[in-house]
Design a protein around this motif. Structure first.
Motif, short mmCIF file in Angstrom:
data_model
loop_
_atom_site.label_atom_id
_atom_site.label_comp_id
_atom_site.label_asym_id
_atom_site.label_seq_id
_atom_site.Cartn_x
_atom_site.Cartn_y
_atom_site.Cartn_z
N TYR A 96 23.14 32.19 68.09
CA TYR A 96 22.82 32.86 66.83
C TYR A 96 24.02 33.71 66.39
O TYR A 96 24.72 33.38 65.42
N MET A 137 29.24 34.01 64.24
CA MET A 137 30.17 34.91 63.55
C MET A 137 31.61 34.74 64.05
O MET A 137 32.54 35.21 63.41
N ILE A 166 15.52 34.42 66.66
CA ILE A 166 15.12 34.02 65.30
C ILE A 166 13.61 33.79 65.28
O ILE A 166 12.92 34.17 64.32
N ALA A 215 19.38 31.98 58.72
CA ALA A 215 19.78 33.20 59.44
C ALA A 215 21.25 33.14 59.84
O ALA A 215 21.96 34.14 59.75
N LEU A 251 24.21 35.79 58.22
CA LEU A 251 24.99 36.65 59.12
C LEU A 251 26.44 36.78 58.65
O LEU A 251 27.07 37.82 58.81
N ASN A 255 19.08 41.17 60.54
CA ASN A 255 19.59 40.01 59.81
C ASN A 255 18.49 39.00 59.52
O ASN A 255 18.48 38.37 58.46
N THR A 256 17.55 38.83 60.45
CA THR A 256 16.48 37.86 60.19
C THR A 256 15.60 38.35 59.05
O THR A 256 15.08 37.55 58.28
#
Lengths: 130, 423
Positions: free
Chosen positions: A71, A75, B128, B172, B176, B186-187
């Protein structure tokens, strides 16, 4: 994740980190096999032992963190304006070795599937021969 | 599983069990369970305070929602640490005003489906899946508020939850990049974005109704005592969880945490210690309770939900040092715009604005105050945009604020002339 995007992110983030040291020379070397890859980064700025240890620690986290890697790992390599975050890379790779080479810092990243065999990679073999 | 993680599981199970037992004891087991079943069909769009319908059922509902979170973390084989603690605390908090087991599960299964398609484990998308339950009101709205026959509305509600959960990982990840980790929820930002489309679709079908506020102002002893007791429990747990540890070493770990910016993803347990993190969470809980008490706001479902969220993120980005400037910004904006600090909007904004804490942590007090100031007037309008379908409305508003500030700061940073090549 597709190889191209994955490698691009890792190279972007680590390059960001090395450019923070304002090197005069920076070399990125990639070697891919079917089941994995090895990326080497060299610059001309040797680091102190304490700095090397910090980098090692960030790139080799204590535990696997799939929830963070998949997740927040997205970035990595996206933001060159702010400080590099090596942990984003550490969660996504198999292993990293960090040392001072003859000229400066050398970082080797090893990544790939569970079938990945580091013996297929020439640079590591050379090191072993030494 | 390490000993410390086992202890964290014990702490979470004790919290969940206490909530469930107190929930059933308050009104009696049978009325408590009936109230809980009644809550499942209640509208859950913002703001619907479940304690208004009964404190016992709300506590029991929050306990079961938290249990779902804990079970997902356990079976997804991810560690119970800063990020997952934040997610479970947040879920428990929203179990007081919006999340129910019924509206959480389809979304979690939707995320699981996405993980299967992408050939990843649920563990990879576990955060998430947990935070994605912010879109729970979409499921409840379609099931019970569209006035369709149950034979149609129930499957439609489940499918909409599955679809929302399925899309969420892709959204998601992209969202970000906009704020680069400076918005902790963020979610919530992503769910707000999806909520815009869902709400617009429902408006197009003439099924959407304006949002209403159900806000319990009756003071209840169980609710007033809950957060201070939980905070003290965490402070005591901090003392024993990393044995052997002295008070001095704990304070040292706490001080280490205060120096972190909190930018996503900073797992405080990883960066410091479990004891230091629990201490930070407990202190944040006490600080929030003190603020709520000082502005004379009620300790109701949404307020407790807000405090629990702040406490949870005490393991994943929030510290006393990086939260106060943002809260100060919200307080300042509330006073400038002539609002009351204890009204629903300002009190919730003061608690949830701490989603922007990394901005204060990274760029300093002034940036934090500015972020908080902008956040207040943004958050009061954004709920209308998604029709209250995104429970983490502050995450949505915070994401927009962080994106704006980061765009400006980034533009300034990349255009500074000093480091250009000489012409």
């Amino acid at each position: 994740m597709k190889r191209k995007e994955f490698l691009g992110r890792l190279i972007g983030e680590l390059t960001n980190f090395m450019l923070e040291g304002n090197p005069l020379r920076l070399v990125v070397s990639l070697h891919q096999e079917d089941d994995g890859a090895h990326i080497s980064f060299f610059d001309d700025r040797p680091r102190s032992e304490a700095e090397l240890e910090q980098i090692r620690k960030a790139l080799n986290p204590k535990a696997q963190r799939p929830e963070l890697a998949q997740y927040y790992g997205l970035m990595a390599g996206h933001d060159m304006a702010w400080g590099a975050r090596l942990k984003l890379i550490g969660w996504q790779i198999k292993h990293a070795s960090v040392s001072n080479s003859d000229s400066g810092l050398q970082i080797d990243l090893w990544l790939g599937s569970d079938a990945f065999n580091p013996d297929n990679f020439t640079l590591e073999t050379k090191k072993k021969e030494k | 599983m390490e000993r410390t993680e086992k202890n964290l599981y014990t702490i979470m199970l004790l919290l969940i069990l206490s909530l469930a037992v107190v929930g059933l004891a308050l009104d009696g087991p049978l009325p408590g369970l009936q109230g809980f079943i009644h809550l499942q069909s209640q509208g859950s769009r913002l703001i619907n305070d479940f304690t208004y319908y009964g404190v016992g059922p709300a506590l029991f509902n929050a306990a079961l929602v938290g249990l779902i979170g804990l079970v997902v973390v356990f079976f997804a084989s991810v560690s119970l640490s800063g990020p997952t603690l934040a997610a479970i605390f947040t879920m428990i908090g929203f179990g007081f005003f919006g999340n129910t087991p019924l509206n959480c599960l389809p979304i979690i299964f939707g995320v699981w489906l996405a993980a299967k398609i992408a050939r990843k484990s649920l563990g990879s998308y576990s955060l998430i899946a947990l935070f994605g339950t912010a879109l729970g009101p979409l499921v409840t709205f379609i099931m019970f508020e569209m006035h369709l026959p149950f034979a149609l509305s129930i499957p439609l509600g489940i499918c909409s939850g599955l679809a929302a959960g399925f899309i969420l990982p892709s959204v998601a990840g992209s969202m970000l990049q906009l704020h680069q980790g400076y918005n902790l929820y963020n979610t919530g930002f992503s769910c707000g974005f999806l909520g815009l489309f869902a709400s617009s679709l429902l408006i197009a079908t003439n099924r959407m109704e304006p949002i209403t506020i159900v806000w319990n102002t009756t003071q209840n002893t169980a609710l007033i005592l809950f957060i201070p007791l939980l905070s003290v429990f965490l402070l005591l747990s901090a003392r024993i969880i990393d044995r052997p540890s002295t008070m001095r070493s704990l304070l040292k770990e706490l001080s280490k945490l205060q120096k972190l910016s909190g930018r996503l993803p900073t797992d405080f347990i990883d960066a410091s210690s479990t004891g230091g993190t629990l201490l930070n969470m407990g202190l944040l809980g006490l600080a929030c309770s003190l603020y709520v008490w000082m502005v004379k706001a009620p300790f109701n479902g949404p307020v407790i939900g807000g405090i629990l969220t702040v406490m949870g993120f005490g393991g994943f980005g929030k510290t006393l040092r990086n939260t106060w400037p943002v809260v100060a910004g919200v307080v300042l904006a509330t006073l400038v715009f002539g609002k009351n600090l204890s009204d629903p909007g300002p009190i919730l904004a003061a608690l949830f604005c701490t989603t922007l804490a990394p901005i204060a942590g990274q760029f300093g007090i002034v940036a934090g105050v500015v972020a908080g100031f902008i956040h207040l007037f943004m958050v009061e309008t954004t709920a209308q945009w998604h029709g209250g379908l995104d429970l983490y409305n502050n995450g949505f508003a915070g994401g927009l604020t962080a994106t704006l500030l980061m765009a400006i700061l980034q533009w300034y940073k990349v255009n500074r002339p000093k480091e250009d090549f000489e012409l």
